[in-house]
Design a protein around this motif. Sequence first.
Motif, short mmCIF file in Angstrom:
data_model
loop_
_atom_site.label_atom_id
_atom_site.label_comp_id
_atom_site.label_asym_id
_atom_site.label_seq_id
_atom_site.Cartn_x
_atom_site.Cartn_y
_atom_site.Cartn_z
N GLN A 36 41.47 -75.21 77.20
CA GLN A 36 41.22 -76.41 77.72
C GLN A 36 39.71 -76.70 77.84
OE1 GLN A 36 43.39 -76.72 81.27
NE2 GLN A 36 45.45 -76.60 80.40
N LYS A 37 39.12 -75.80 78.40
CA LYS A 37 37.75 -75.91 78.88
C LYS A 37 36.89 -76.11 77.61
CE LYS A 37 33.85 -73.60 81.34
NZ LYS A 37 33.54 -72.29 81.82
N ARG A 38 37.22 -75.24 76.59
CA ARG A 38 36.56 -75.10 75.24
C ARG A 38 36.63 -76.62 74.53
NH1 ARG A 38 37.40 -69.97 71.81
NH2 ARG A 38 35.77 -70.98 70.43
N LEU A 39 37.79 -77.12 74.86
CA LEU A 39 38.08 -78.47 74.06
C LEU A 39 37.33 -79.59 74.72
CD1 LEU A 39 41.75 -78.02 72.76
CD2 LEU A 39 39.53 -77.90 71.33
N GLU A 40 37.32 -79.32 76.13
CA GLU A 40 36.83 -80.15 76.90
C GLU A 40 35.31 -80.38 76.61
OE1 GLU A 40 35.87 -80.98 81.58
OE2 GLU A 40 37.88 -80.43 81.23
N ASN A 41 34.75 -79.18 76.56
CA ASN A 41 33.13 -79.07 76.52
C ASN A 41 32.91 -79.58 74.89
OD1 ASN A 41 32.92 -77.92 78.90
ND2 ASN A 41 32.72 -76.06 78.24
N LEU A 42 33.65 -79.29 73.99
CA LEU A 42 33.51 -79.57 72.82
C LEU A 42 33.49 -81.26 72.64
CD1 LEU A 42 32.86 -78.70 69.75
CD2 LEU A 42 35.17 -78.51 69.43
N GLU A 68 26.53 -73.64 69.59
CA GLU A 68 26.83 -73.26 70.87
C GLU A 68 28.59 -72.74 70.72
OE1 GLU A 68 26.95 -76.85 73.79
OE2 GLU A 68 24.96 -76.82 73.53
N GLN A 69 29.20 -73.23 69.68
CA GLN A 69 30.48 -72.78 69.45
C GLN A 69 30.52 -71.45 68.78
OE1 GLN A 69 33.37 -73.90 70.89
NE2 GLN A 69 31.85 -75.41 71.80
N GLY A 91 28.31 -67.47 59.98
CA GLY A 91 28.08 -68.44 58.66
C GLY A 91 28.21 -69.95 59.17
N TRP A 92 28.70 -70.19 60.45
CA TRP A 92 28.50 -71.38 61.12
C TRP A 92 27.26 -71.82 61.40
CZ3 TRP A 92 33.04 -70.82 64.91
CH2 TRP A 92 34.47 -71.39 64.17
N LYS A 93 26.70 -70.81 62.10
CA LYS A 93 25.04 -70.96 62.51
C LYS A 93 24.32 -71.02 61.23
CE LYS A 93 23.44 -68.41 65.68
NZ LYS A 93 23.32 -67.24 66.62
N GLN A 94 24.52 -70.13 60.32
CA GLN A 94 23.54 -70.33 59.01
C GLN A 94 23.63 -71.68 58.33
OE1 GLN A 94 25.01 -67.07 56.68
NE2 GLN A 94 23.39 -65.57 57.75
N GLU A 131 35.42 -77.80 60.37
CA GLU A 131 35.75 -76.37 60.00
C GLU A 131 35.63 -75.89 61.44
OE1 GLU A 131 33.81 -72.33 58.25
OE2 GLU A 131 33.68 -74.30 56.91
N VAL A 132 34.80 -75.97 62.33
CA VAL A 132 34.69 -75.29 63.57
C VAL A 132 35.79 -76.12 64.53
CG1 VAL A 132 33.33 -75.30 65.66
CG2 VAL A 132 32.20 -75.08 63.53
N LEU A 133 36.13 -77.07 64.44
CA LEU A 133 37.10 -77.70 65.14
C LEU A 133 38.48 -77.33 64.88
CD1 LEU A 133 37.93 -79.79 67.43
CD2 LEU A 133 37.98 -81.58 65.70
N THR A 134 38.72 -77.41 63.51
CA THR A 134 39.91 -76.79 63.02
C THR A 134 40.32 -75.18 63.66
OG1 THR A 134 39.89 -78.19 61.15
CG2 THR A 134 41.21 -76.35 60.97
N SER A 135 39.08 -74.26 63.37
CA SER A 135 39.26 -73.07 63.79
C SER A 135 39.34 -72.98 65.37
CB SER A 135 37.80 -72.48 63.63
OG SER A 135 37.69 -71.24 63.89
N LEU A 136 39.08 -73.76 66.16
CA LEU A 136 39.30 -73.86 67.60
C LEU A 136 40.83 -74.14 67.81
CD1 LEU A 136 36.29 -75.71 69.19
CD2 LEU A 136 37.03 -73.13 69.33
N ILE A 137 41.47 -75.18 67.11
CA ILE A 137 42.80 -75.54 67.29
C ILE A 137 43.51 -74.49 66.50
CG2 ILE A 137 44.46 -76.96 66.20
CD1 ILE A 137 42.07 -79.38 66.24
N ASP A 138 43.12 -73.51 65.59
CA ASP A 138 44.06 -72.63 64.88
C ASP A 138 43.95 -71.43 65.82
OD1 ASP A 138 44.47 -74.30 62.70
OD2 ASP A 138 43.11 -73.21 61.42
N ASP A 139 43.02 -71.15 66.48
CA ASP A 139 42.96 -70.15 67.46
C ASP A 139 43.85 -70.38 68.49
OD1 ASP A 139 40.94 -68.80 65.93
OD2 ASP A 139 39.21 -69.15 67.34
N ALA A 140 43.88 -71.47 69.22
CA ALA A 140 44.74 -71.96 70.28
C ALA A 140 46.17 -71.69 69.95
CB ALA A 140 44.48 -73.35 70.60
#
Length: 151
Positions: A36-42, A68-69, A91-94, A131-140
Amino acid sequence: MAKKKSTGVALAVAWPLAKKVAAQVSVIVANNPEIQKRLENLGKKFADVQRARTPEAKIARAMESVREQAEIVLRSETSAAESVASVQAMGWKQRADQVERALRILQHQPRKMQKSQLPRIEAMADSLVAEVLTSLIDDAVDGEPRDQIGR
């Protein structure tokens, strides 16, 4: 007329499935305060990106959110060996660095070239953010017990 009818049929089939998946995801998110906190911050970061005035500023702010993510993922990885998640975050950072370098170079190009190349850079940035957003949702979804999401 036929196209409108086929769209209606597709919607009639897809809508119940979408509602079911949304209900399952909302249960998972409701039971996990960290997500919840990560999605809210994102969400706040993405809203901030939308308030940027120029496309270049929007892209730059989006890349800040991606970094940041990535840092959150890297901090959460405790093992000394490189995990899949840490490699992905690096990879995201690069890729965020690449996008920002392309923006800096583009600033020094003639306006005509800027207009023709900016959509390519925007596409790179949008792809990375997705990709980052999908990863967050998939992790959830992956982080919850299987019986809770109907698998």
